[in-house]
Design an enzyme around this catalytic site. Sequence first.
Site, PDB file in Angstrom:
ATOM      1  N   HIS A   1      14.525  70.106   9.393  1.00  0.00           N
ATOM      2  CA  HIS A   1      15.350  71.085   8.705  1.00  0.00           C
ATOM      3  C   HIS A   1      16.524  70.460   7.966  1.00  0.00           C
ATOM      4  CE1 HIS A   1      12.968  73.385  11.488  1.00  0.00           C
ATOM      5  NE2 HIS A   1      13.573  72.804  12.499  1.00  0.00           N
TER       6      HIS A   1
ATOM      7  N   GLU B   1       2.916  68.150   9.481  1.00  0.00           N
ATOM      8  CA  GLU B   1       4.145  68.507  10.191  1.00  0.00           C
ATOM      9  C   GLU B   1       3.745  69.244  11.471  1.00  0.00           C
ATOM     10  OE1 GLU B   1       7.711  71.744   9.647  1.00  0.00           O
ATOM     11  OE2 GLU B   1       7.027  70.712   7.835  1.00  0.00           O
TER      12      GLU B   1
ATOM     13  N   ASN C   1       6.230  65.031  14.249  1.00  0.00           N
ATOM     14  CA  ASN C   1       7.089  66.036  14.869  1.00  0.00           C
ATOM     15  C   ASN C   1       8.498  65.504  14.675  1.00  0.00           C
ATOM     16  OD1 ASN C   1       8.606  67.745  16.429  1.00  0.00           O
ATOM     17  ND2 ASN C   1       7.146  67.816  18.110  1.00  0.00           N
TER      18      ASN C   1
ATOM     19  N   PRO D   1      13.904  63.181  17.140  1.00  0.00           N
ATOM     20  CA  PRO D   1      14.976  63.243  18.127  1.00  0.00           C
ATOM     21  C   PRO D   1      14.732  64.249  19.248  1.00  0.00           C
ATOM     22  CG  PRO D   1      15.636  64.316  16.080  1.00  0.00           C
ATOM     23  CD  PRO D   1      14.337  63.615  15.809  1.00  0.00           C
ATOM     24  N   ASN D   2      15.143  63.822  20.416  1.00  0.00           N
ATOM     25  CA  ASN D   2      15.142  64.610  21.649  1.00  0.00           C
ATOM     26  C   ASN D   2      13.759  64.827  22.250  1.00  0.00           C
ATOM     27  OD1 ASN D   2      18.018  65.017  21.654  1.00  0.00           O
ATOM     28  ND2 ASN D   2      17.682  66.423  19.955  1.00  0.00           N
TER      29      ASN D   2
ATOM     30  N   TYR E   1       9.982  74.423  25.205  1.00  0.00           N
ATOM     31  CA  TYR E   1       9.123  73.285  24.902  1.00  0.00           C
ATOM     32  C   TYR E   1       8.082  72.976  25.969  1.00  0.00           C
ATOM     33  CZ  TYR E   1      12.716  72.632  21.412  1.00  0.00           C
ATOM     34  OH  TYR E   1      13.591  72.835  20.366  1.00  0.00           O
TER      35      TYR E   1
ATOM     36  N   ARG F   1      13.885  69.138  28.945  1.00  0.00           N
ATOM     37  CA  ARG F   1      14.733  69.789  27.941  1.00  0.00           C
ATOM     38  C   ARG F   1      14.175  71.170  27.597  1.00  0.00           C
ATOM     39  NH1 ARG F   1      14.290  69.190  21.781  1.00  0.00           N
ATOM     40  NH2 ARG F   1      16.112  70.354  21.080  1.00  0.00           N
TER      41      ARG F   1
ATOM     42  N   HIS G   1       5.165  71.030  15.294  1.00  0.00           N
ATOM     43  CA  HIS G   1       6.234  71.504  16.185  1.00  0.00           C
ATOM     44  C   HIS G   1       5.603  72.105  17.428  1.00  0.00           C
ATOM     45  CE1 HIS G   1       9.191  71.041  13.026  1.00  0.00           C
ATOM     46  NE2 HIS G   1       8.297  71.579  12.219  1.00  0.00           N
ATOM     47  N   LEU G   2       6.222  71.890  18.573  1.00  0.00           N
ATOM     48  CA  LEU G   2       5.754  72.475  19.820  1.00  0.00           C
ATOM     49  C   LEU G   2       5.981  73.980  19.843  1.00  0.00           C
ATOM     50  CD1 LEU G   2       7.252  69.726  22.086  1.00  0.00           C
ATOM     51  CD2 LEU G   2       4.818  70.232  21.922  1.00  0.00           C
ATOM     52  N   SER G   3       7.144  74.412  19.386  1.00  0.00           N
ATOM     53  CA  SER G   3       7.481  75.834  19.399  1.00  0.00           C
ATOM     54  C   SER G   3       7.147  76.453  18.045  1.00  0.00           C
ATOM     55  CB  SER G   3       8.971  76.022  19.701  1.00  0.00           C
ATOM     56  OG  SER G   3       9.757  75.538  18.623  1.00  0.00           O
TER      57      SER G   3
ATOM     58  N   ARG H   1      12.106  81.537  15.749  1.00  0.00           N
ATOM     59  CA  ARG H   1      13.382  81.083  16.309  1.00  0.00           C
ATOM     60  C   ARG H   1      14.521  81.303  15.310  1.00  0.00           C
ATOM     61  NH1 ARG H   1      12.693  75.392  18.916  1.00  0.00           N
ATOM     62  NH2 ARG H   1      14.701  76.005  19.780  1.00  0.00           N
TER      63      ARG H   1
ATOM     64  N   ALA I   1      14.547  68.353  14.896  1.00  0.00           N
ATOM     65  CA  ALA I   1      15.583  68.964  14.050  1.00  0.00           C
ATOM     66  C   ALA I   1      15.666  68.321  12.673  1.00  0.00           C
ATOM     67  CB  ALA I   1      16.930  68.889  14.755  1.00  0.00           C
TER      68      ALA I   1
END
Length: 151
Positions: A80, A98, A74, A10-11, A23, A18, A100-102, A107, A77
Amino acid sequence: MTSILVLNGPNLNLLGTRQPEVYGRTTLEDIEAMCRANASEHCIRIGFEQSNHEGVLVDTIHAARGCHDGIILNAGAYTHTSLALMDALGAVDLPAIELHLSNVHAREDFRHVSHIARVCVGVICGFGAHGYILALDAMRAHLARDPEHGA
């Protein structure tokens, strides 16, 4: 020919606009082009998909069995929150990474928990769009070592 599914949650369709401070400004289309160019250099076929819907992601993971040798996910959200994605990855018997960009560990606390990591061969986070290339490299190396899933 080795085939890898690159699946985005998502997103991620909003990349580039965004929260660019988190990101980056690279779009998902830019990332897909980078992945396809990298895959072509290494004679690998990739599928590249994105959905904002958990069920569609689960269906896409199920459909990967018999079509792809590995999955790069990726999950955004859903990383989690989604036991369904964890179960789907565990059910298809394909190695998964898995992504993730960040750096999720730098975080909010809720981002430190991953339900899908337990069914993945590794996790890559914090390298922005380049993380996709790192994940492709890592998956190629994993498949080369794993005779059951390698090309």
